[in-house]
Design an enzyme around this catalytic site. Structure first.
Site, short mmCIF file in Angstrom:
data_model
loop_
_atom_site.label_atom_id
_atom_site.label_comp_id
_atom_site.label_asym_id
_atom_site.label_seq_id
_atom_site.Cartn_x
_atom_site.Cartn_y
_atom_site.Cartn_z
N HIS A 115 5.69 8.00 1.15
CA HIS A 115 6.49 7.02 1.89
C HIS A 115 5.90 5.61 1.79
O HIS A 115 6.63 4.63 1.95
CB HIS A 115 6.60 7.43 3.36
CG HIS A 115 5.30 7.38 4.10
ND1 HIS A 115 4.41 8.43 4.12
CD2 HIS A 115 4.72 6.39 4.83
CE1 HIS A 115 3.35 8.10 4.85
NE2 HIS A 115 3.51 6.86 5.29
N HIS A 179 -4.20 -0.44 12.14
CA HIS A 179 -3.65 0.85 12.53
C HIS A 179 -4.62 1.97 12.15
O HIS A 179 -5.45 1.81 11.25
CB HIS A 179 -2.26 1.11 11.93
CG HIS A 179 -2.21 1.34 10.45
ND1 HIS A 179 -2.70 0.46 9.53
CD2 HIS A 179 -1.67 2.35 9.74
CE1 HIS A 179 -2.47 0.91 8.30
NE2 HIS A 179 -1.86 2.07 8.40
#
Length: 315
Positions: A115, A179
């Site tokens: 992805h 993140h």
């Protein structure tokens, strides 16, 4: 000018665990605006820098950088699956040119992208095969990793090659800023997890479903404040984005891997994809960059941003 840059964050959690509808709507609006810029530019070729999340690259052979001469998108987290239209001879020539510039890069005729690459192509073009694309993998989750300086030099070497082709090139950087999703680490892992990190290609549907469920559960815990994962760091994110916009790209050379982990989290190393993309653009000369969007989105465990840039003379 024959080059245009789009950098954007990606998330596997879109549609699985979303922020409030108004936030989803603004992210989708920014994506539509980016796609409109790509449509107006009409590239002959896309060079897409992307990480991998132990879906296509593993510790059985983990290169710092790899150019895909043939590539398949695996379709994890409901991202698009299928064959990327890679111009094989051009990709091979690109690898040869980068190596001649003293940047060590691997070449793959069986690259699998997840992805991290497919989502960017879908957002920017509406599919995987709208334009010819050369995917460039940058290791961003599996220590040891190359430095940001090497990512910059990789981009610059690719930029010099692309400038010689005469093609209209869309350069894409796909990666999160601060993140730290629940990506396992090799050292200290159980034998089962270690084997998945070493040779985990083509998992079963059940295994993939279980992994996706763990990621969704981690996002819910993170959003509820019940998580050991590194917090998002908007101040650090904005400073990095401002550095890219400043045009002083060599300033990234002073950002050490240890400092990136400390300040942005273990997956903040995906900023390498942005640095490499801007390196391509910098090879064409001074540039003008615009920060189109930034928001810390805990539901997606991401400092989420988009930027675009063009050569100064074109602006």
């Amino acid at each position: 000018m024959p080059i245009h840059l789009e950098c954007l964050s990606h998330t596997p959690l879109h549609g699985y665990f979303d922020p409030p509808p108004d936030v989803v709507a603004e992210v989708e609006r920014v994506g539509r605006e980016a796609r409109a810029r790509v449509e107006a530019f009409q590239p002959d070729l896309i060079v897409a820098f992307a990480p991998d999340h132990f879906n296509g690259f593993f510790y059985d052979m983990m290169p710092p950088f790899c150019i895909g001469a043939k590539a398949q998108a695996i379709g994890d987290f409901k991202s698009l699956a299928g064959t990327l239209p890679v111009p094989e001879e051009l990709a091979h020539a690109l690898a040869q040119s980068v190596l001649a510039a003293d940047i060590d890069v691997a070449l793959s005729y069986r690259m699998q992208v997840d992805h991290g690459c497919a989502q960017a192509l879908e957002v920017l073009t509406g599919g995987l095969d709208r334009y010819p694309v050369i995917p460039v993998f940058i290791n961003s989750v599996a220590p040891p990793m190359a430095t940001l300086r090497r990512a910059r030099l990789l981009g610059e070497a690719i930029g010099r090659f692309m400038a010689s082709t005469g093609k209209r090139v869309l350069v894409v950087g796909s990666g999160g800023i601060s993140h730290e999703p629940p990506v396992p680490e090799l050292f200290g892992a159980t034998p089962e997890i270690a084997e998945r990190l070493i040779a985990g290609r083509n998992p079963s549907a059940d295994s993939r479903d279980a992994r996706e469920a763990r990621t969704v559960a981690a996002a819910k815990a993170f959003t509820n404040g019940d998580s050991h994962l590194h917090p998002l760091n908007p101040e650090w994110d904005r400073a990095f984005l401002a550095l890219l916009a400043s045009g002083e790209l060599t300033a990234v050379d002073g950002m050490t891997n240890a400092a990136i982990t400390r300040d942005g989290g273990k997956s903040a190393h995906e900023i390498r994809t942005w640095v490499a993309a801007f390196g391509v653009l910098a090879a064409f000369g001074p540039y003008c960059a615009s920060l189109d969007y930034y928001r810390a989105i805990p539901e997606w465990i991401a400092g989420f941003a988009t930027m675009h840039a063009t050569p100064t003379q074109a602006a």
